[in-house]
Design an enzyme around this catalytic site. Structure first.
Site, PDB file in Angstrom:
ATOM      1  N   GLU A 107       0.821  -1.210   0.000  1.00 23.85           N
ATOM      2  CA  GLU A 107       0.000   0.000   0.000  1.00 23.85           C
ATOM      3  C   GLU A 107       0.857   1.263   0.000  1.00 23.85           C
ATOM      4  O   GLU A 107       0.535   2.241  -0.680  1.00 23.85           O
ATOM      5  CB  GLU A 107      -0.949  -0.011   1.198  1.00 23.85           C
ATOM      6  CG  GLU A 107      -1.928  -1.180   1.221  1.00 23.85           C
ATOM      7  CD  GLU A 107      -2.837  -1.263  -0.001  1.00 23.85           C
ATOM      8  OE1 GLU A 107      -2.931  -0.272  -0.760  1.00 23.85           O
ATOM      9  OE2 GLU A 107      -3.451  -2.320  -0.209  1.00 23.85           O
ATOM     10  N   HIS A 203      -6.377  -5.896 -10.244  1.00 27.46           N
ATOM     11  CA  HIS A 203      -5.748  -6.922  -9.415  1.00 27.46           C
ATOM     12  C   HIS A 203      -5.661  -8.263 -10.140  1.00 27.46           C
ATOM     13  O   HIS A 203      -4.952  -9.162  -9.680  1.00 27.46           O
ATOM     14  CB  HIS A 203      -6.534  -7.116  -8.112  1.00 27.46           C
ATOM     15  CG  HIS A 203      -6.390  -5.987  -7.142  1.00 27.46           C
ATOM     16  ND1 HIS A 203      -7.305  -4.967  -7.052  1.00 27.46           N
ATOM     17  CD2 HIS A 203      -5.428  -5.708  -6.225  1.00 27.46           C
ATOM     18  CE1 HIS A 203      -6.930  -4.117  -6.109  1.00 27.46           C
ATOM     19  NE2 HIS A 203      -5.793  -4.536  -5.596  1.00 27.46           N
TER      20      HIS A 203
END
Length: 285
Positions: A107, A203
Site C-alpha cells: 500500500e 488486481h
C-alpha cells in the site's frame, strides 16, 4: 528529514486520521495493530533509504501516517493519496491487514508510485494493473529484505496470513499467479499475456508483470533487492500515466542498460523475463 511516523485510531468510524496512538519515537502501545502499522511503515522507510537512498516515498522525508480500526468490519487496507488506512476485517474473509509487512509495503508503494512516476499511473487497464503489480513487487521485496531472504527462500506470496479460516492462504502469488492451491479460490490472475483478461480488474491482470519480475529474480539469483528491484525502481521515472506492459518492458530494459550496461547479461535477463510472459517491448512503438 529522517523517519517520521504517526499511527491513529479511527475508532471503527470513517473519520481520518483519528486519535493519535503512537508518534515517531514513542514506546509500543497495548494495541498490537498500532505497533504493527508503526513497525511496517518503519521497515518500508528503511528499505527505501537503504536500497534506493530515497528519503520516504516522496524522496523528501514525507511523513508516513497510518489509521487503524477504520469503519466496522472493513475488509481492506489502502493508500488514500495522503496516508495509510487499515480496516479490521470481518473475521471471516479477512482477519486484519497490519500483520503482513508485504501488505503494508504494497500500500505504501502506491504512495511511492504517486511521486516516482511523473503524473502517477492511471488506475485502469494495463496502467492500473502495472500500478498494482509494482505495489506487489515492492511489497514482496520489502518482506524479503526484512527477513534477509534470497529469491529461492522467499515464498513470493502477498497477504499470507490476513485471510480468514478456510478462505485461503494468501491473496496472490508472484511465483505462480492463478494457482489457487497457493492462494485462494477466487484467484483469477493470468501469468502470461495470452491469458490477459479483457476489461479485467487491475488486481487480475497484474499477475502478468508480477510473474515477469519473479522470472527475472530467479534468473539473477541472490537477493531481489540487489539488482532486480533497482531496475524496477529506476524504471518508474520512465513511465507515463497510461503506461502499458510493453512500456514497462521497455522502461525496465532501459533501466537495466543504465545500471548494468547495454547488452549486459542483466539486460538480457530482463528482456527474457518479459518474453516469458508474452510481452513484446516493441509493441506500441
Amino acid at each position: 528529514m529522517g523517519k517520521q511516523r504517526g499511527v491513529y485510531d479511527a475508532g471503527q468510524l470513517g473519520r481520518l486520521p483519528g486519535t493519535l496512538l503512537r508518534a515517531e519515537g514513542g514506546q509500543a502501545v497495548p494495541d498490537q495493530q498500532a505497533n504493527q502499522a508503526y513497525d511496517g511503515a518503519g521497515i518500508t522507510y528503511d528499505f527505501l533509504r537503504a536500497v534506493f537512498n530515497r528519503d520516504s516515498i516522496d524522496g523528501r522525508g514525507r511523513r508516513l501516517d497510518s489509521t487503524i480500526h477504520y469503519q466496522q468490519h472493513f475488509n481492506n487496507a489502502f493508500w488514500n493519496g495522503d496516508q495509510m488506512v487499515y480496516g479490521d476485517g470481518d473475521g471471516k474473509s479477512f482477519i486484519g491487514f497490519t500483520r503482513c509487512i508485504d501488505v503494508i509495503a504494497h500500500e505504501l508503494t502506491h504512495g511511492l508510485i504517486q511521486y516516482a512516476v511523473p503524473g502517477g499511473l492511471d488506475y485502469e487497464g494495463q496502467s492500473g494493473a502495472l500500478n498494482e503489480s509494482i505495489a506487489d513487487v515492492f511489497g514482496s521485496v520489502v518482506k524479503q529484505w526484512s527477513l534477509g531472504q534470497s529469491v529461492g527462500e522467499a515464498d513470493w506470496l502477498i497477504g499470507h496470513g490476513i485471510m480468514g479460516p478456510g478462505v485461503g492462504k494468501a491473496l496472490r502469488s508472484l511465483a505462480d499467479p492463478g494457482n489457487r492451491e497457493l492462494t485462494w479460490s477466487g484467484d483469477d490472475q493470468p501469468k502470461t499475456l495470452a491469458a490477459y483478461v479483457a476489461d479485467g480488474a487491475v488486481h487480475t491482470n497484474s499477475g502478468i508483470p508480477n510473474h515477469a519480475f519473479y522470472a527475472l529474480c530467479m534468473a539473477l539469483g541472490g537477493h531481489a533487492w540487489d539488482r532486480a528491484a533497482p531496475i524496477w525502481y529506476h524504471a518508474l521515472a520512465l513511465l507515463t500515466p497510461t503506461a502499458t506492459f510493453a512500456d514497462m518492458a521497455r522502461a525496465t530494459g532501459r533501466s537495466a542498460a543504465r545500471l548494468y550496461g547495454a547488452g549486459s547479461s542483466v539486460q538480457r535477463a530482463v528482456q527474457s523475463a518479459w518474453q516469458l510472459v508474452g510481452v513484446n517491448e516493441l509493441e506500441g512503438r
